[in-house]
Write a protein that holds these residues in place. Sequence first.
Motif, mmCIF file in Angstrom:
data_model
loop_
_atom_site.group_PDB
_atom_site.id
_atom_site.type_symbol
_atom_site.label_atom_id
_atom_site.label_comp_id
_atom_site.label_asym_id
_atom_site.label_seq_id
_atom_site.Cartn_x
_atom_site.Cartn_y
_atom_site.Cartn_z
ATOM 1 N N VAL A 1 0.903 -1.041 0.044
ATOM 2 C CA VAL A 1 -0.055 -0.147 0.012
ATOM 3 C C VAL A 1 0.904 1.235 -0.168
ATOM 4 C CG1 VAL A 1 -1.911 1.337 1.332
ATOM 5 C CG2 VAL A 1 -1.993 -1.133 1.108
ATOM 6 N N GLU A 2 1.984 1.253 0.738
ATOM 7 C CA GLU A 2 2.725 2.463 0.677
ATOM 8 C C GLU A 2 3.458 2.730 -0.593
ATOM 9 O OE1 GLU A 2 4.664 2.251 5.504
ATOM 10 O OE2 GLU A 2 5.611 1.352 3.923
ATOM 11 N N LEU A 3 3.796 1.539 -1.448
ATOM 12 C CA LEU A 3 4.323 1.720 -2.627
ATOM 13 C C LEU A 3 3.246 2.237 -3.626
ATOM 14 C CD1 LEU A 3 6.644 1.228 -4.502
ATOM 15 C CD2 LEU A 3 6.102 -1.100 -4.718
ATOM 16 N N CYS B 1 3.487 5.979 -5.598
ATOM 17 C CA CYS B 1 3.680 5.717 -7.013
ATOM 18 C C CYS B 1 2.302 6.315 -7.975
ATOM 19 C CB CYS B 1 3.845 4.449 -7.722
ATOM 20 S SG CYS B 1 5.723 3.817 -7.147
ATOM 21 N N PHE B 2 1.455 6.114 -7.241
ATOM 22 C CA PHE B 2 -0.195 6.350 -7.792
ATOM 23 C C PHE B 2 -0.808 7.311 -6.774
ATOM 24 C CE2 PHE B 2 1.002 2.541 -9.787
ATOM 25 C CZ PHE B 2 1.077 2.817 -11.136
ATOM 26 N N VAL C 1 -1.277 8.018 4.434
ATOM 27 C CA VAL C 1 -0.863 7.032 3.419
ATOM 28 C C VAL C 1 -0.245 7.567 2.269
ATOM 29 C CG1 VAL C 1 -1.824 5.009 1.903
ATOM 30 C CG2 VAL C 1 -2.909 5.431 4.060
ATOM 31 N N GLY C 2 0.969 6.841 2.031
ATOM 32 C CA GLY C 2 1.743 7.417 0.837
ATOM 33 C C GLY C 2 2.653 8.343 1.064
ATOM 34 N N PHE D 1 3.420 8.453 -10.985
ATOM 35 C CA PHE D 1 2.408 8.657 -12.047
ATOM 36 C C PHE D 1 1.498 10.057 -11.669
ATOM 37 C CE2 PHE D 1 4.165 4.722 -12.343
ATOM 38 C CZ PHE D 1 4.110 4.385 -13.843
ATOM 39 N N PRO D 2 0.920 10.343 -12.765
ATOM 40 C CA PRO D 2 -0.008 11.492 -12.455
ATOM 41 C C PRO D 2 -1.277 11.183 -11.494
ATOM 42 C CG PRO D 2 0.274 11.335 -15.009
ATOM 43 C CD PRO D 2 0.950 10.107 -14.150
ATOM 44 N N ALA D 3 -1.542 12.152 -10.520
ATOM 45 C CA ALA D 3 -2.605 11.859 -9.549
ATOM 46 C C ALA D 3 -3.789 11.509 -10.253
ATOM 47 C CB ALA D 3 -2.587 13.155 -8.734
ATOM 48 N N GLY D 4 -4.481 10.421 -9.780
ATOM 49 C CA GLY D 4 -5.636 10.318 -10.264
ATOM 50 C C GLY D 4 -5.460 9.114 -11.254
#
Length: 411
Positions: free
Chosen positions: A322-324, A328-329, A354-355, A373-376
Motif C-alpha cells: 500500500v505504501e508503494l 507511485c499512484f 498513506v503514501g 504517475f499523474p495523480a488520479g
Amino acid sequence: MAKIYEATVTAPVNIAVIKYWGKRDSALILPTNSSLSVTLSQDHLSTRTTIRASPEFAADRLWLNGVEEDISASKRLTNCITTARKLRAALEEQTADAPPMSAWGLHVCSENNFPTAAGLASSASGYAALVSALGALFELPQSASELSRVARVGSGSACRSMFGGFVAWQAGISEDGCDSQAVQVADRQHWPELQALVLVVSDQKKAISSTAGMQTTVETSQLFAERVRTVVPQRMEAMQKAIAARDFAAFAEITMQDSNQFHAVCLDTYPPISYMNDTSRAIASLVHAFNTAVGRVAAAYTYDAGPNAVIYALKDDMRDIVELVTHCFPRPDTVPAEAFYADPFAVFGTADTVGNRIAKSEVAQLAHAVGKFPAGSVRRIIHTEVGDGPRVQPASQSLLNPAGMPKHARE
C-alpha cells in the motif's frame, strides 16, 4: 395486515485466478474451460438485492441502483426468474398450504456498493444475489451448487459467487449443463492471511462487453484452443494444490501467468481486444519490481475483462504494498483521503498518512526509482480479504418500502 413475502440477500464479488473466457453453449452459459476464483469480503464489495412477491403486483419490475430497468429486455434475467419459478412451482405441488408465489408478480430491487460493469465482476455478485434471494423467498430446497447452475444462466461467473472462500466452476461435459456448476475448494477460514487490493483505474463501463469479447475470441484466436486443451487443466490442478498448501509463491505465480495469458488471448483475437490500459500495465510492472526488491514472490496481480487491478498478498506484506502503490499512484488533492483508501484493517494510523512514508529501505528505493504517475491514475483503492458466500439479511435491510417500491428510487 397481510403477510409480506420478501427476502433480502447480499452476495459477494469474486475475482478469478484461473480465468473463464469462452463458451461452448451461449444460451446455457456453458464454459469452454473450468475456472477458479477467490471470493472477496462483502464488507467492502457486495450487491444487495431485495425481492418481494405479491398477488397484487401486476407485473415483474426491476430497479438497479435506484433506476427502473425493463426486466423483459434481459433474457438472462428472465431465464433465472423463470427457472426459480419452476422450482417453486414443483415445491408448491408437494406442499398443500404453500402460498402460490410462483404465479405472483415480483418486485426486484438491487444495489451495488462498487462501480457497475467496470471490471469488478458486478454481474457475478448481481446474479448471485438475485438467485440467492429467489432461493430464500421461494424457500427452495436446492443446494448452493444446484442453485449455482441457475445463477450461471444469468452470468457465468455468478455461479462462483454462490460460495465463499475459494471456488471452482466445473466446466462439465453434459450438453444440458447439469454438471456445469460451482463447488467450494476451501472456505474463507482456510487461508485467513490472504488479502487483496482492488485498484480502481476506471469506473466507466467497458467498451467491449465480456459476452461479445469472448465470442470473438472463440471464433478467431489460435492461442485460445491450446489454452483450453492443455494450459487450463494443468493450472487448475496446480492452483488447487497451492491453495490446499497455502503456498503463496505458487498461488501468485499461477495467478499472474493466467492473467497474462488471458489478456494475450484477447490480443490474439481478431480484431484484437485490449482491456488493460497504460496504468494497468504499469501496476503489473510495479508488482514484478516489488517482488524483485523484496527478494521473493510477495504480491500477485490479476486483471479481469477491464483495466482495474487486483493485487493479492499476505497480510504481513500489505503495508509495504500500500505504501508503494499510494506513493507511485498518488491521490488527487480533490479526493478525500478516506475516499481514496479507507484503511479498513487499520494498517496505518490515519488514512491521510498513506503514501507519505515508506518504511522499508528496499521498497523506498524502488519507489524513488519508479517515481510518481499523474495523480488520479488510480481513482480508488479497496483493501479487502477473503469473504463468505451470500448472506440472508433481516427485514430491516430491505431495499423496498411498505408499498413494495424502492426506498432509494432515482429518475
